[in-house]
Design an enzyme around this catalytic site. Structure first.
Site, PDB file in Angstrom:
ATOM      1  N   LYS A  85     -50.509 -18.715  37.365  1.00 38.82           N
ATOM      2  CA  LYS A  85     -51.281 -19.873  36.913  1.00 38.82           C
ATOM      3  C   LYS A  85     -51.623 -20.832  38.047  1.00 38.82           C
ATOM      4  CE  LYS A  85     -50.169 -19.588  32.071  1.00 38.82           C
ATOM      5  NZ  LYS A  85     -49.216 -18.444  32.098  1.00 38.82           N
TER       6      LYS A  85
HETATM    7  C1  LIG Z   1     -49.429 -17.270  31.354  1.00 42.14           C
HETATM    8  C2  LIG Z   1     -48.739 -16.039  31.790  1.00 42.14           C
HETATM    9  C3  LIG Z   1     -49.151 -14.758  31.346  1.00 42.14           C
HETATM   10  C4  LIG Z   1     -50.256 -14.553  30.328  1.00 42.14           C
HETATM   11  O1  LIG Z   1     -51.538 -14.905  30.799  1.00 42.14           O
HETATM   12  P1  LIG Z   1     -52.746 -15.138  29.770  1.00 42.14           P
HETATM   13  O2  LIG Z   1     -53.872 -15.611  30.616  1.00 42.14           O
HETATM   14  O3  LIG Z   1     -52.266 -16.199  28.795  1.00 42.14           O
HETATM   15  O4  LIG Z   1     -53.032 -13.867  29.088  1.00 42.14           O
HETATM   16  C5  LIG Z   1     -48.486 -13.649  31.852  1.00 42.14           C
HETATM   17  N1  LIG Z   1     -47.467 -13.767  32.727  1.00 42.14           N
HETATM   18  C6  LIG Z   1     -47.048 -14.978  33.178  1.00 42.14           C
HETATM   19  C7  LIG Z   1     -45.914 -15.033  34.137  1.00 42.14           C
HETATM   20  C8  LIG Z   1     -47.659 -16.150  32.734  1.00 42.14           C
HETATM   21  O5  LIG Z   1     -47.225 -17.343  33.184  1.00 42.14           O
END
Ligand SMILES: *Cc1c(COP(=O)(O)O)cnc(C)c1O
Length: 463
Positions: A112
């Site tokens: 993120k």
């Molecule tokens: C947010 C997150 C996901 C999922 O991503 P999306 O965009 O919501 O599908 C997967 N792995 C980690 C470690 C995350 O923080």
């Protein structure tokens, strides 16, 4: 570039407005009116370029003339300067045709950061230009709050308030948020659970009058700029394994469908992609929808991959819009029926999805087994989210000679509990995070009471 709502009713917006807006006024999500495309030659030129330069070229058509080129280049460069790897998103080979795309070299060790480092700076740029200020509010069950805080801490025109449930997040997760002592960062530990915190954030967005006219902004994954930032690494990694001269496949640990939707956007922009594999934990609405055409809610299950614990995938609506040939009314109708109970996608829409997407789900016991198996076979210690992808990639691969790139969404040190349950000591925190347990913390503990939260926001916001 103009952006339109997936429900067809809200006014079209430009990039600047879309970044500042979040959800459309008709309840839909904004998507580009049409997808820009790159020729084979243009994609081939990405090979060997620095991450920043590919990022600039891939995102520029979405930004349009909302930001001049020099300023946008600076924003991109600064967003990725804080990453701990020269390649920003390095690729590791796991097997003859299987690669791991490491997306966890940012400040909070999860993917993120890639979008939120950029989004914070974009917001700050637009607000500064307009002479406006904004308040950001968000609720976190532990993991995503820190990426938002790190993304907003350099912002001059933004104050960020992140609510987490008091004593219900791990110490590492809390400290990743509360040791950021920047003057515009405010952590609130709510005496309640995550749902209490989230309900108060939702109520604040529903009635913003407590801010007396100051703009309230959300940085959750429905913000288009987050999707846009994630499209970049699909191009970067595909080119590294031979695109556009050969097809590539991707497997993506998924929850709200934002990350894999970015892969779909790359495909629409001309990247030759053979398949996109959705990997989920036991919260498997995406798998049930794509595999069985069962689009229905199930009770939330807490898992060892907590950042993927969701009931409904917010960004799936963006794919539905294309599956229904951009008919906003059809999307609206489907989602209205879905809110009443289980539904099926129309047969044509569902088969369109299955041309490109495959899916896989696994429970906690399987996640532990995969962490052990992957370590034994490749020497890599995977985090529990990435583990779902590792197995999905093998199970769903349509063609074993097409390179498969599995997205590693978090660093294993971040999810020690699962790693230890799998029988490992745990991975050491990378250097830039050592000392975390000794750093000074700052946060307020408040009751789960909306008025108390609003009083606190108003007493502390700088604008
Ligand atoms: C947010 C997150 C996901 C999922 O991503 P999306 O965009 O919501 O599908 C997967 N792995 C980690 C470690 C995350 O923080």
């Amino acid at each position: 570039m103009r952006y339109i709502s997936t429900r067809g009713q809200a006014p079209a917006l430009n990039f600047e407005e879309v970044v500042l807006t979040g959800m459309a006024s008709d309840g839909g999500l904004y998507v580009p009116e049409s997808f820009p495309t790159f020729s084979t030659e243009e994609i081939a030129e990405f090979a060997g370029l620095p991450y920043d330069e590919v990022a600039f070229r891939v995102m520029k058509p979405f930004v349009g003339d909302s930001i001049d080129d020099d300023t946008f280049r600076t924003i991109v460069r600064e967003s990725y300067a804080a990453f701990n790897h020269d390649a920003v998103t390095p690729l590791k080979q796991l097997g003859s045709h299987h690669f791991l795309l490491e997306l966890f070299h940012g400040p909070t060790l999860a993917f993120k950061d890639i979008a939120l480092q950029l989004l914070g700076r974009l917001l700050d740029h637009f607000l500064g230009k307009r002479g406006e200020k904004a308040v950001i509010m968000g609720a976190t069950s532990g993991d995503t709050g820190s990426a938002a805080i790190e993304g907003c801490k350099p912002c001059e025109h933004v104050d960020i308030f992140i609510l987490h449930p008091h004593n219900r997040v791990s110490e590492v997760q809390r400290r990743q948020m509360t040791t950021v002592l920047a003057p515009n960062v405010f952590n609130i530990a709510v005496e309640g659970d995550f749902d209490d915190a989230q309900a108060m954030v939702k109520a604040s967005f529903a009635d913003q009058s407590f801010l007396n006219g100051t703009r309230l902004v959300a940085v959750n994954s429905i913000n288009w700029a987050r999707i846009m930032a994630q499209v970049v690494y699909y191009f970067v990694s595909a080119v590294a394994v031979g695109s556009p001269h050969r097809e590539v496949s991707f497997t993506v640990p998924s929850a709200n469908f934002g990350d894999i939707f970015a892969g779909y956007v790359a495909t629409r922009m001309g990247l030759p992609v053979k398949q996109l594999v959705v990997a989920t934990n036991a919260n498997d609405i995406l798998h049930r929808t794509l595999h069985d055409n069962d689009f229905s809610r199930k009770t939330l299950m807490p898992t060892l991959a907590p950042s993927m614990d969701i009931v409904v995938s917010s960004n799936f609506e963006r794919l539905l819009f294309d599956l229904y040939q951009r008919d906003g009314q059809a999307v609206s109708d489907l989602l209205a029926r879905f809110s009443q109970g289980p539904v099926q996608l129309d047969a044509q829409a569902w088969s369109r999805a299955r041309e490109l997407f495959d899916s896989f789900a696994c429970d906690d016991a399987t996640i532990l087994e995969i962490i052990r198996e992957a370590h034994q076979r490749t020497g890599e210690l995977l985090d529990p989210h990435t583990a779902t992808g590792y197995r999905a990639a093998e199970r769903c691969q349509r063609d074993t000679t097409t390179p498969m790139i599995t997205l590693a969404t978090a660093h294993p040190a971040k999810f020690e509990e699962a790693v230890q349950q799998a029988g490992f000591e745990g991975a050491p925190l990378p250097e830039h995070m050592q000392g975390l347990m000794e750093k000074e913390e700052r946060y307020a503990v408040l009751p789960a009471d909306l008025e108390a939260i609003h009083r606190h926001v108003n007493a502390h916001r700088r604008h």
